[in-house]
Design a protein around this motif. Structure first.
Motif, PDB file in Angstrom:
ATOM      1  N   ILE A  40     -10.946 -19.938   1.597  1.00 44.52           N
ATOM      2  CA  ILE A  40      -9.749 -20.085   0.766  1.00 44.52           C
ATOM      3  C   ILE A  40      -8.566 -19.397   1.414  1.00 44.52           C
ATOM      4  O   ILE A  40      -8.648 -18.212   1.769  1.00 44.52           O
ATOM      5  CB  ILE A  40      -9.998 -19.532  -0.643  1.00 44.52           C
ATOM      6  N   LEU A  41      -7.506 -20.162   1.585  1.00 51.16           N
ATOM      7  CA  LEU A  41      -6.271 -19.615   2.152  1.00 51.16           C
ATOM      8  C   LEU A  41      -5.260 -19.537   1.014  1.00 51.16           C
ATOM      9  O   LEU A  41      -4.699 -20.559   0.621  1.00 51.16           O
ATOM     10  CB  LEU A  41      -5.771 -20.542   3.271  1.00 51.16           C
ATOM     11  N   PRO A  42      -5.050 -18.345   0.440  1.00 50.53           N
ATOM     12  CA  PRO A  42      -4.226 -18.265  -0.772  1.00 50.53           C
ATOM     13  C   PRO A  42      -2.813 -18.795  -0.532  1.00 50.53           C
ATOM     14  O   PRO A  42      -2.276 -18.656   0.572  1.00 50.53           O
ATOM     15  CB  PRO A  42      -4.193 -16.767  -1.077  1.00 50.53           C
ATOM     16  N   ALA A  43      -2.244 -19.406  -1.587  1.00 51.00           N
ATOM     17  CA  ALA A  43      -0.923 -19.996  -1.444  1.00 51.00           C
ATOM     18  C   ALA A  43       0.122 -18.934  -1.135  1.00 51.00           C
ATOM     19  O   ALA A  43       1.086 -19.185  -0.421  1.00 51.00           O
ATOM     20  CB  ALA A  43      -0.554 -20.745  -2.732  1.00 51.00           C
ATOM     21  N   ALA A  44      -0.079 -17.712  -1.649  1.00 55.70           N
ATOM     22  CA  ALA A  44       0.920 -16.655  -1.477  1.00 55.70           C
ATOM     23  C   ALA A  44       0.769 -15.936  -0.144  1.00 55.70           C
ATOM     24  O   ALA A  44       1.568 -15.074   0.185  1.00 55.70           O
ATOM     25  CB  ALA A  44       0.793 -15.641  -2.615  1.00 55.70           C
ATOM     26  N   ALA A  45      -0.269 -16.285   0.637  1.00 58.21           N
ATOM     27  CA  ALA A  45      -0.550 -15.513   1.847  1.00 58.21           C
ATOM     28  C   ALA A  45       0.406 -15.853   2.979  1.00 58.21           C
ATOM     29  O   ALA A  45       0.973 -16.944   3.027  1.00 58.21           O
ATOM     30  CB  ALA A  45      -1.978 -15.779   2.299  1.00 58.21           C
ATOM     31  N   ASP A  46       0.565 -14.876   3.874  1.00 59.12           N
ATOM     32  CA  ASP A  46       1.255 -15.114   5.134  1.00 59.12           C
ATOM     33  C   ASP A  46       0.207 -15.708   6.078  1.00 59.12           C
ATOM     34  O   ASP A  46      -0.659 -15.004   6.594  1.00 59.12           O
ATOM     35  CB  ASP A  46       1.789 -13.769   5.660  1.00 59.12           C
ATOM     36  N   TRP A  61      -1.633  -6.664   3.747  1.00 60.98           N
ATOM     37  CA  TRP A  61      -0.256  -7.089   3.545  1.00 60.98           C
ATOM     38  C   TRP A  61      -0.138  -8.603   3.450  1.00 60.98           C
ATOM     39  O   TRP A  61       0.596  -9.129   2.616  1.00 60.98           O
ATOM     40  CB  TRP A  61       0.610  -6.558   4.699  1.00 60.98           C
ATOM     41  N   SER A  62      -0.899  -9.315   4.300  1.00 63.43           N
ATOM     42  CA  SER A  62      -0.707 -10.762   4.398  1.00 63.43           C
ATOM     43  C   SER A  62      -1.355 -11.509   3.235  1.00 63.43           C
ATOM     44  O   SER A  62      -1.062 -12.672   3.029  1.00 63.43           O
ATOM     45  CB  SER A  62      -1.273 -11.276   5.715  1.00 63.43           C
ATOM     46  N   SER A  63      -2.246 -10.839   2.481  1.00 65.51           N
ATOM     47  CA  SER A  63      -2.987 -11.574   1.459  1.00 65.51           C
ATOM     48  C   SER A  63      -2.110 -12.032   0.291  1.00 65.51           C
ATOM     49  O   SER A  63      -2.467 -12.959  -0.412  1.00 65.51           O
ATOM     50  CB  SER A  63      -4.130 -10.706   0.911  1.00 65.51           C
ATOM     51  N   GLY A  64      -0.990 -11.343   0.070  1.00 64.74           N
ATOM     52  CA  GLY A  64      -0.165 -11.717  -1.065  1.00 64.74           C
ATOM     53  C   GLY A  64      -0.818 -11.367  -2.383  1.00 64.74           C
ATOM     54  O   GLY A  64      -0.782 -12.135  -3.338  1.00 64.74           O
ATOM     55  N   ASN A  65      -1.461 -10.202  -2.413  1.00 63.72           N
ATOM     56  CA  ASN A  65      -2.168  -9.759  -3.612  1.00 63.72           C
ATOM     57  C   ASN A  65      -1.911  -8.266  -3.753  1.00 63.72           C
ATOM     58  O   ASN A  65      -1.982  -7.527  -2.772  1.00 63.72           O
ATOM     59  CB  ASN A  65      -3.662 -10.039  -3.405  1.00 63.72           C
ATOM     60  N   THR A  85      -2.591  -5.223  -0.940  1.00 60.31           N
ATOM     61  CA  THR A  85      -1.517  -4.420  -0.380  1.00 60.31           C
ATOM     62  C   THR A  85      -1.796  -2.937  -0.549  1.00 60.31           C
ATOM     63  O   THR A  85      -1.681  -2.147   0.392  1.00 60.31           O
ATOM     64  CB  THR A  85      -0.186  -4.783  -1.062  1.00 60.31           C
ATOM     65  N   GLU A 124      -8.873 -11.200  -0.965  1.00 59.13           N
ATOM     66  CA  GLU A 124      -8.588 -12.635  -0.908  1.00 59.13           C
ATOM     67  C   GLU A 124      -9.400 -13.374   0.139  1.00 59.13           C
ATOM     68  O   GLU A 124      -9.295 -14.587   0.270  1.00 59.13           O
ATOM     69  CB  GLU A 124      -7.092 -12.852  -0.617  1.00 59.13           C
TER      70      GLU A 124
END
Lengths: 335, 121
Positions: free
Chosen positions: A72-78, A134-138, A142, A227
């Protein structure tokens, strides 16, 4: 400049690298099984029992499961950083093995600055951990990444200072030279303080309970790799277990005489002795993990700066005094 | 060529082998795994609740003082390791010098301690 650069200068390290990749993959499988068994033993359970002898085939099944799990590649991720992080976490652990002496004359590369290299390289994994968080967008990821950075900053110092005593006794930074200097006396005896600080700080650097704040599951879900799923997730697990094994292997090399048997017993066993010593240290780390509760972040930082750092400085002073006062006697002892 | 050049080649080759290993395993996994994303799956995981607020909240960096101390002590280490290698032949004078050096740093640590820099506020 004299260039004697042949294909061998690339192929030999490549062969060592492949060997160590296989070595770490196999050991991670064993370590995960061992951890489940040790934790089960401590909690009066059986642990995995169904597949194979005492569940020993469980890990093969788990591996296949992780391989075919959806990623799963989260939508909010970098996206780019998210994909990069597993590499950054796994590779430093592998790089540290470059200076591991596994037997007489058996080492991938006996660097002149081997010990400093070993102190520097595994710490790079925390960059990967921070990137992952940082990149997970969660939020939880973070926070986990941030905590990991603080923890690394604090335990880097005592871990490095604790091995200074070893350097002073051995008079070299080469890992091979350090093992050779322990011919008649393992450094754990004159360096017991250094060993304790090294061991505690290493467990903290690897991020295991009681120092597992970067991924404390009761507060941060799963910390910096919340994530991640499937194979990417498993590289974080692998990186963690390889880092633990490397810390214990190096602890065995620096303080427990490396590949030497106790009292010079069975020298032909070499690498087996090293593995046995490392696994003894791993076992203690596992027992610690399943018996002690987690520290708070302020306690964690205080242990490092107010307890471990002064102790390791005292250890350096003691070592200097011993070498100067009992120089002749010690030289005789060290051979 | 110096030996440290070959050291670097070894590090480089090890990095390549590690990258190849991770890359190949991830590629194989990509070939065999299923892919069935949905908006719920791709949302940040917050224990089942709908994610609220920013993903990267503004956090208070409480440990910048620790970072400053780290720099000081890391540099100290760089000076101490060469001394540790050679200190038997350097003799008493070097020992006294290093003792002074560490002493000054310890004073600094004691100062930071008194000032409360080692406290998590």
């Amino acid at each position: 400049m004299n260039v004697d650069f042949t294909a061998g200068s690339l192929l030999v390290p490549a062969a060592w690298g492949l060997g160590f990749v296989l070595f770490s993959a196999l050991n991670v499988m064993f370590l995960v099984w061992m951890e489940r068994k040790v934790s089960a033993d401590i909690q009066s359970r059986w642990g995995p029992m169904v597949r194979g002898y005492h569940g020993s085939m469980q890990l093969l099944a788990d591996m296949v499961k992780l391989l075919i799990k959806e990623d799963i590649l989260p939508a909010a991720a970098d996206k780019k950083m998210f994909a990069l992080a597993p590499f950054l976490v796994f590779i430093p652990a592998l790089l540290a093995l470059l200076v591991l002496p596994i037997g007489p004359g058996l080492i991938a590369r006996d660097m002149g600055v081997g010990l400093v290299y070993y102190l520097a390289v595994p710490s790079l994994a925390s960059i990967g951990i921070f990137v992952a968080g940082w990149s997970s967008g969660n939020k939880y990821s973070t926070l986990g990444g941030m905590r990991s950075a603080a923890q690394l900053i604090s335990y880097e110092i005592p871990r490095s200072l604790s091995v200074l005593g070893v350097v002073m006794l051995a008079g070299t930074l080469s890992m091979m030279g350090i093992v050779n200097a322990q011919k008649s006396l393992w450094f754990i005896i004159p360096q017991i303080l250094g060993f304790l600080v090294y061991y505690i700080a290493s467990i903290a650097e690897v991020g295991r309970t009681p120092f597992d704040l970067p991924e404390g599951e009761s507060e941060l879900v799963n910390g910096y790799f919340t994530e991640y799923s499937g194979m990417r997730f498993s590289f974080f697990m692998m990186g963690e277990y390889v880092a633990l094994l490397v810390a214990c292997l190096m602890g065995a090399v620096l303080f427990l005489g490396g590949w030497r048997g106790p009292f010079g017993l069975l020298p032909q066993l070499g690498p087996v002795w090293l593995l046995l010593k490392a696994y003894a240290l791993v076992y203690v780390a596992m027992v610690v993990r399943w018996t002690l509760p987690r520290y708070r972040i302020d306690q964690l930082l205080e242990i490092s700066w107010k307890v471990l750092l002064p102790i390791s400085l005292i250890n350096v002073a003691l070592t200097a005094a011993i070498v100067f006062v009992g120089g002749e006697w010690l030289r005789g002892l060290l051979g | 060529m110096s030996t440290s050049f070959y050291d670097l080649i070894n590090v480089f080759v090890f990095t390549l082998v590690g990258t190849a290993f991770v890359g190949i395993v991830l590629f194989v996994s990509k070939l065999v795994r299923c892919k069935n994303p949905s908006p719920e799956k791709l949302a940040p995981y917050e224990c089942g609740n709908k994610a609220s607020g920013e993903a990267r909240p503004q956090t208070q960096i409480r440990y910048y003082l620790f970072a400053l101390l780290l720099v000081v002590f890391d540099v100290e280490m760089i000076f101490l390791f060469p001394w540790g290698v050679a200190f038997r032949s350097l003799g008493l004078i070097a020992l006294v010098e290093v003792a002074l050096f560490i002493g000054i740093l310890l004073l600094g640590l004691a100062f930071a301690w008194r000032k409360g820099a080692l406290k998590w506020q």
